[in-house]
Design a protein around this motif. Structure first.
Motif, PDB file in Angstrom:
ATOM      1  N   ALA A   1       0.829  -1.204   0.000  1.00 44.54           N
ATOM      2  CA  ALA A   1       0.000   0.000   0.000  1.00 44.54           C
ATOM      3  C   ALA A   1       0.866   1.258   0.000  1.00 44.54           C
ATOM      4  N   GLU A   2       1.944   1.239   0.778  1.00 46.71           N
ATOM      5  CA  GLU A   2       2.848   2.396   0.809  1.00 46.71           C
ATOM      6  C   GLU A   2       3.530   2.597  -0.538  1.00 46.71           C
ATOM      7  N   ILE A   3       3.998   1.507  -1.147  1.00 44.38           N
ATOM      8  CA  ILE A   3       4.648   1.614  -2.458  1.00 44.38           C
ATOM      9  C   ILE A   3       3.644   2.093  -3.507  1.00 44.38           C
ATOM     10  N   GLY A   4       2.419   1.596  -3.427  1.00 41.09           N
ATOM     11  CA  GLY A   4       1.379   2.036  -4.351  1.00 41.09           C
ATOM     12  C   GLY A   4       1.079   3.519  -4.239  1.00 41.09           C
ATOM     13  N   ARG A   5       1.267   4.067  -3.021  1.00 42.72           N
ATOM     14  CA  ARG A   5       1.059   5.511  -2.816  1.00 42.72           C
ATOM     15  C   ARG A   5       2.289   6.333  -3.181  1.00 42.72           C
ATOM     16  N   GLY A   6       3.345   5.666  -3.612  1.00 43.36           N
ATOM     17  CA  GLY A   6       4.548   6.389  -4.013  1.00 43.36           C
ATOM     18  C   GLY A   6       5.496   6.712  -2.884  1.00 43.36           C
ATOM     19  N   GLU A   7       5.348   6.026  -1.733  1.00 42.35           N
ATOM     20  CA  GLU A   7       6.181   6.357  -0.574  1.00 42.35           C
ATOM     21  C   GLU A   7       7.584   5.762  -0.648  1.00 42.35           C
ATOM     22  N   HIS A   8       7.797   4.779  -1.517  1.00 41.61           N
ATOM     23  CA  HIS A   8       9.123   4.159  -1.648  1.00 41.61           C
ATOM     24  C   HIS A   8       9.485   4.095  -3.128  1.00 41.61           C
ATOM     25  N   PRO A   9       9.832   5.219  -3.734  1.00 37.70           N
ATOM     26  CA  PRO A   9      10.064   5.256  -5.180  1.00 37.70           C
ATOM     27  C   PRO A   9      11.239   4.369  -5.587  1.00 37.70           C
ATOM     28  N   GLY A  10      11.148   3.889  -6.835  1.00 38.18           N
ATOM     29  CA  GLY A  10      12.234   3.110  -7.394  1.00 38.18           C
ATOM     30  C   GLY A  10      12.137   1.626  -7.150  1.00 38.18           C
ATOM     31  N   ARG A  11      11.115   1.159  -6.418  1.00 34.30           N
ATOM     32  CA  ARG A  11      10.953  -0.272  -6.163  1.00 34.30           C
ATOM     33  C   ARG A  11       9.975  -0.851  -7.180  1.00 34.30           C
ATOM     34  N   GLU A  12      10.427  -1.894  -7.889  1.00 30.75           N
ATOM     35  CA  GLU A  12       9.593  -2.493  -8.937  1.00 30.75           C
ATOM     36  C   GLU A  12       8.811  -3.676  -8.353  1.00 30.75           C
ATOM     37  N   VAL A  13       7.639  -3.376  -7.801  1.00 26.07           N
ATOM     38  CA  VAL A  13       6.745  -4.391  -7.256  1.00 26.07           C
ATOM     39  C   VAL A  13       5.580  -4.531  -8.225  1.00 26.07           C
ATOM     40  N   VAL A  14       5.431  -5.723  -8.793  1.00 27.40           N
ATOM     41  CA  VAL A  14       4.462  -5.901  -9.870  1.00 27.40           C
ATOM     42  C   VAL A  14       3.146  -6.498  -9.398  1.00 27.40           C
ATOM     43  N   ALA A  15       3.124  -7.099  -8.189  1.00 31.80           N
ATOM     44  CA  ALA A  15       1.888  -7.686  -7.672  1.00 31.80           C
ATOM     45  C   ALA A  15       2.059  -7.977  -6.189  1.00 31.80           C
ATOM     46  N   CYS A  16       0.933  -8.282  -5.543  1.00 33.53           N
ATOM     47  CA  CYS A  16       0.926  -8.604  -4.110  1.00 33.53           C
ATOM     48  C   CYS A  16      -0.076  -9.736  -3.893  1.00 33.53           C
ATOM     49  N   ALA A  17       0.351 -10.764  -3.154  1.00 32.81           N
ATOM     50  CA  ALA A  17      -0.506 -11.931  -2.900  1.00 32.81           C
ATOM     51  C   ALA A  17      -0.591 -12.155  -1.394  1.00 32.81           C
ATOM     52  N   LEU A  18      -1.799 -12.085  -0.835  1.00 35.50           N
ATOM     53  CA  LEU A  18      -1.972 -12.094   0.607  1.00 35.50           C
ATOM     54  C   LEU A  18      -2.887 -13.235   1.037  1.00 35.50           C
ATOM     55  N   ILE A  19      -2.422 -14.006   2.015  1.00 34.50           N
ATOM     56  CA  ILE A  19      -3.176 -15.122   2.566  1.00 34.50           C
ATOM     57  C   ILE A  19      -3.569 -14.779   4.003  1.00 34.50           C
ATOM     58  N   ALA A  20      -4.864 -14.819   4.299  1.00 37.07           N
ATOM     59  CA  ALA A  20      -5.358 -14.555   5.665  1.00 37.07           C
ATOM     60  C   ALA A  20      -4.890 -13.192   6.168  1.00 37.07           C
ATOM     61  N   ASP A  21      -5.064 -12.179   5.358  1.00 38.91           N
ATOM     62  CA  ASP A  21      -4.624 -10.819   5.681  1.00 38.91           C
ATOM     63  C   ASP A  21      -5.459 -10.236   6.821  1.00 38.91           C
ATOM     64  N   PRO A  22      -4.830  -9.824   7.937  1.00 37.21           N
ATOM     65  CA  PRO A  22      -5.582  -9.225   9.041  1.00 37.21           C
ATOM     66  C   PRO A  22      -6.191  -7.866   8.702  1.00 37.21           C
ATOM     67  N   ARG A  23      -5.822  -7.309   7.543  1.00 39.67           N
ATOM     68  CA  ARG A  23      -6.363  -6.018   7.125  1.00 39.67           C
ATOM     69  C   ARG A  23      -7.045  -6.123   5.756  1.00 39.67           C
TER      70      ARG A  23
END
Length: 239
Positions: free
Chosen positions: A82-104
């Motif tokens: 979520a932080e990377i998606g908001r631009g808080e950590h520029p330069g990181r190439e994260v292409v997807a996110c997979a979450l199992i039993a996410d508490p949020r």
């Protein structure tokens, strides 16, 4: 991949997910972090340490990254995504996110045809800008708890708790006071939720005895289905 509470090296759930990944597309790595819940570090402090470790792992990778996590590890991976998606950590190439039993896990976000209902026991967190997949087992109180379930109070009250000493106890009290005065406690008791006030015992039993938060992700195929969804979308160029 970030493991669940007290399992930083992984367990059967993370193993089932990793095993189902297409090895020609993915190289899986477990990211070590405290994975604690009050013995030495509070849950909140453990998640913060996990985010730092995961960010460092991204920086070490020469390849595009998919962030993945189970349980507390899903909180780590999801919060960082979520932080990377908001631009808080520029330069990181994260292409997807997979979450199992996410508490949020936000309400209505799930893999497959069956809505597990509810949302994460800690609350809800949207992830924008990064394709995200959620695996949630019906009856799992960590990720599919009804809004009006009293178990939400346990999550609120234990987030900052630690057995490590008097200073930790003082910090817990201060954080609880801060949370309460800023009206950040989850309002499960709201009259709008009155139809859901019951059921705490059933959800607690599902967590403690019936494997809703653990075994179901393997025996019902949720972890494998999550990996297969990633395999398909990478193969077809959607991520």
């Amino acid at each position: 991949m970030v493991g669940g509470t007290w399992n930083p090296a992984g367990d059967g759930v993370t193993g089932a997910f990793i095993e189902a990944l297409n090895k020609a597309m993915f190289t899986a790595r477990m990211v070590p972090y405290p994975a604690d819940y009050g013995s030495k570090l509070s849950y909140t402090a453990s998640v913060a340490e996990g985010k730092r470790a995961l960010l460092a792992a991204i920086d070490r990778s020469p390849n595009p990254v998919v962030l993945a996590g189970y349980s507390q590890g899903a909180a780590v991976a999801g919060d960082l995504a979520a932080e990377i998606g908001r631009g808080e950590h520029p330069g990181r190439e994260v292409v997807a996110c997979a979450l199992i039993a996410d508490p949020r896990r936000p309400a209505g976000r799930y893999l497959g045809d069956i809505d597990p209902g509810g949302h994460g026991v800690v609350g809800e967190r949207e992830i924008d800008g990064i394709p995200t997949y959620w695996a949630a087992a019906p009856g799992d109180p960590i990720t599919a708890l009804p809004a009006g379930n009293p178990l939400r109070t346990i999550a609120d009250l234990s987030a900052f708790f630690s057995f490590s000493g008097a200073d930790a106890a003082l910090t817990w009290g201060q954080q609880m006071l801060h949370t309460a005065t800023r009206n950040q406690l989850q309002r499960w008791w709201s009259p709008a939720n009155w139809r859901q006030w019951g059921g705490a015992i059933a959800y607690a039993r599902g967590y403690l005895f019936d494997g809703r938060h653990t075994d179901d992700y393997v025996r019902c195929g949720h972890a494998r289905a999550l990996a297969q969804a990633l395999n398909l979308d990478v193969a077809e160029g959607r991520i």
